[in-house]
Scaffold this active site. Sequence first.
Site, PDB file in Angstrom:
ATOM      1  N   ASP A   1       0.862  -1.171   0.000  1.00  0.00           N
ATOM      2  CA  ASP A   1       0.000   0.000   0.000  1.00  0.00           C
ATOM      3  C   ASP A   1       0.911   1.236   0.000  1.00  0.00           C
ATOM      4  O   ASP A   1       2.103   1.144   0.317  1.00  0.00           O
ATOM      5  CB  ASP A   1      -0.881  -0.025   1.256  1.00  0.00           C
ATOM      6  CG  ASP A   1      -1.657   1.250   1.436  1.00  0.00           C
ATOM      7  OD1 ASP A   1      -2.337   1.660   0.484  1.00  0.00           O
ATOM      8  OD2 ASP A   1      -1.574   1.858   2.536  1.00  0.00           O
TER       9      ASP A   1
ATOM     10  N   ASP B   1      -0.329   5.118   0.686  1.00  0.00           N
ATOM     11  CA  ASP B   1      -0.667   6.170   1.649  1.00  0.00           C
ATOM     12  C   ASP B   1      -0.728   5.605   3.064  1.00  0.00           C
ATOM     13  O   ASP B   1      -1.524   4.706   3.343  1.00  0.00           O
ATOM     14  CB  ASP B   1      -2.002   6.821   1.277  1.00  0.00           C
ATOM     15  CG  ASP B   1      -1.903   7.529  -0.059  1.00  0.00           C
ATOM     16  OD1 ASP B   1      -0.978   8.332  -0.214  1.00  0.00           O
ATOM     17  OD2 ASP B   1      -2.736   7.250  -0.947  1.00  0.00           O
TER      18      ASP B   1
ATOM     19  N   GLU C   1      -1.090  11.264   4.370  1.00  0.00           N
ATOM     20  CA  GLU C   1      -2.461  11.771   4.463  1.00  0.00           C
ATOM     21  C   GLU C   1      -2.564  13.152   5.113  1.00  0.00           C
ATOM     22  O   GLU C   1      -3.061  14.093   4.501  1.00  0.00           O
ATOM     23  CB  GLU C   1      -3.363  10.774   5.207  1.00  0.00           C
ATOM     24  CG  GLU C   1      -3.574   9.446   4.482  1.00  0.00           C
ATOM     25  CD  GLU C   1      -4.418   9.545   3.202  1.00  0.00           C
ATOM     26  OE1 GLU C   1      -4.735  10.660   2.760  1.00  0.00           O
ATOM     27  OE2 GLU C   1      -4.739   8.483   2.650  1.00  0.00           O
TER      28      GLU C   1
ATOM     29  N   GLY D   1     -10.141   6.884  -1.774  1.00  0.00           N
ATOM     30  CA  GLY D   1     -10.257   7.554  -3.075  1.00  0.00           C
ATOM     31  C   GLY D   1     -10.621   9.009  -2.878  1.00  0.00           C
ATOM     32  O   GLY D   1     -11.575   9.328  -2.170  1.00  0.00           O
TER      33      GLY D   1
ATOM     34  N   LYS E   1     -11.750  11.413  -4.989  1.00  0.00           N
ATOM     35  CA  LYS E   1     -13.029  11.879  -5.574  1.00  0.00           C
ATOM     36  C   LYS E   1     -14.194  11.350  -4.740  1.00  0.00           C
ATOM     37  O   LYS E   1     -15.148  12.070  -4.451  1.00  0.00           O
ATOM     38  CB  LYS E   1     -13.140  11.397  -7.037  1.00  0.00           C
ATOM     39  CG  LYS E   1     -12.078  11.995  -7.954  1.00  0.00           C
ATOM     40  CD  LYS E   1     -12.293  11.630  -9.405  1.00  0.00           C
ATOM     41  CE  LYS E   1     -11.943  10.201  -9.746  1.00  0.00           C
ATOM     42  NZ  LYS E   1     -10.509   9.850  -9.589  1.00  0.00           N
TER      43      LYS E   1
ATOM     44  N   HIS F   1     -10.479  17.489  -8.073  1.00  0.00           N
ATOM     45  CA  HIS F   1      -9.523  16.454  -7.688  1.00  0.00           C
ATOM     46  C   HIS F   1      -8.238  16.547  -8.513  1.00  0.00           C
ATOM     47  O   HIS F   1      -7.144  16.287  -7.997  1.00  0.00           O
ATOM     48  CB  HIS F   1     -10.155  15.058  -7.818  1.00  0.00           C
ATOM     49  CG  HIS F   1      -9.271  13.978  -7.278  1.00  0.00           C
ATOM     50  ND1 HIS F   1      -8.558  13.138  -8.086  1.00  0.00           N
ATOM     51  CD2 HIS F   1      -8.946  13.646  -5.999  1.00  0.00           C
ATOM     52  CE1 HIS F   1      -7.843  12.313  -7.330  1.00  0.00           C
ATOM     53  NE2 HIS F   1      -8.066  12.598  -6.063  1.00  0.00           N
TER      54      HIS F   1
HETATM   55  C1  XBP Z   1      -5.501   5.949   0.232  1.00  0.00           C
HETATM   56  C2  XBP Z   1      -6.635   6.758  -0.196  1.00  0.00           C
HETATM   57  C3  XBP Z   1      -6.408   7.790  -1.200  1.00  0.00           C
HETATM   58  C4  XBP Z   1      -5.682   9.010  -0.696  1.00  0.00           C
HETATM   59  C5  XBP Z   1      -5.893  10.160  -1.615  1.00  0.00           C
HETATM   60  O1  XBP Z   1      -5.957   4.688   0.701  1.00  0.00           O
HETATM   61  O2  XBP Z   1      -7.729   6.569   0.234  1.00  0.00           O
HETATM   62  O3  XBP Z   1      -7.652   8.197  -1.648  1.00  0.00           O
HETATM   63  O4  XBP Z   1      -6.179   9.377   0.573  1.00  0.00           O
HETATM   64  O5  XBP Z   1      -5.503   9.828  -2.885  1.00  0.00           O
HETATM   65  P1  XBP Z   1      -4.998   3.420   0.702  1.00  0.00           P
HETATM   66  P2  XBP Z   1      -6.312  10.309  -4.184  1.00  0.00           P
HETATM   67  O6  XBP Z   1      -3.764   3.827   1.448  1.00  0.00           O
HETATM   68  O7  XBP Z   1      -5.764   2.366   1.443  1.00  0.00           O
HETATM   69  O8  XBP Z   1      -4.726   3.043  -0.731  1.00  0.00           O
HETATM   70  O9  XBP Z   1      -6.851  11.677  -3.894  1.00  0.00           O
HETATM   71  O10 XBP Z   1      -5.261  10.312  -5.271  1.00  0.00           O
HETATM   72  O11 XBP Z   1      -7.407   9.304  -4.397  1.00  0.00           O
HETATM   73 MG    MG Z   2      -3.016   3.181   3.267  1.00  0.00          MG
END
Ligand code: XBP
Ligand code: MG
Length: 252
Positions: A10, A12, A19, A53, A55, A79
């Site tokens: 993963d 983020d 975040e 996500g 959006k 976005h």
């Molecule tokens: C990460 C997310 C992403 C980011 C923002 O979740 O939820 O949406 O917060 O990225 P994970 P975008 O770590 O579980 O993959 O704005 O590019 O969607």
């Molecule tokens: Mg994550």
Amino acid sequence: MAELKCILWDVDGTLADTERDGHRVAFNLAFEEAGLARRWDVPTYGELLAVTGGKERIRFDHERLGTEVPPAEEIARLHASKTMHYQKLIAAGRIPLRPGVRRLLEEAYAAGITLGVATTTTPAALDALIEHSLGAEWFDRFAVLAAGDIVPAKKPAPDIYTYAMDQLGVSARETLAMEDSGNGWKAAAAAGLKCVVTINDYTRDHDFAGADLVVSELGEPEAPPVHVFANPHGLDDLHHVRLAHLQAIMHG
Ligand code: XBP
Ligand code: MG
């Protein structure tokens, strides 16, 4: 019992704490630029992380406030602006990798383990993090970069993991996921993967029951030991997480 052949990461919260000081700040800059009054403070953003996500998160914010949800094209424009701001924040070197990430990636790569990424984030955001935080050589070292809208159902759906494994021709039995959140863990588990979780401030209270290892971070040999929250395989010597631990999880 299976050999560890592949690790899917993963992004983020797992590769880097993106975040709070990355995505959240970029959303707020995009709101400001668009002349919108909305701002997401640190606790509010934590609540919004329930939906993966970017959006989808903007839409969810409107839904839960009971305000009119903008048309999809407007959300997409907002976005895209957020992604541009995020790229700039990453390029400015604001977000380092989490402790132990580079060490474990290097160890696994040197051992010939197939490495890939499975994330809900936008490909452009992922590319920025690889280029500026990890190093451009990782574009080739990762055998697959599975990201964003390439699958319609984002985490906690298993789809992004299933997609990545299909691309690599590996099975769930020989693949381990590295995650940081409840939604990420659910996605990995639903795809049939074993999973190591490194929690962070936004995810420490999430439910990781059933995960194969839950720790504060991957850690470094020269740093204090990591905190171990769940160690169902009874792994030894968990000062920091090493490839041998991941291999033991697969054998267990
Ligand atoms: C990460 C997310 C992403 C980011 C923002 O979740 O939820 O949406 O917060 O990225 P994970 P975008 O770590 O579980 O993959 O704005 O590019 O969607
Ligand atoms: Mg994550």
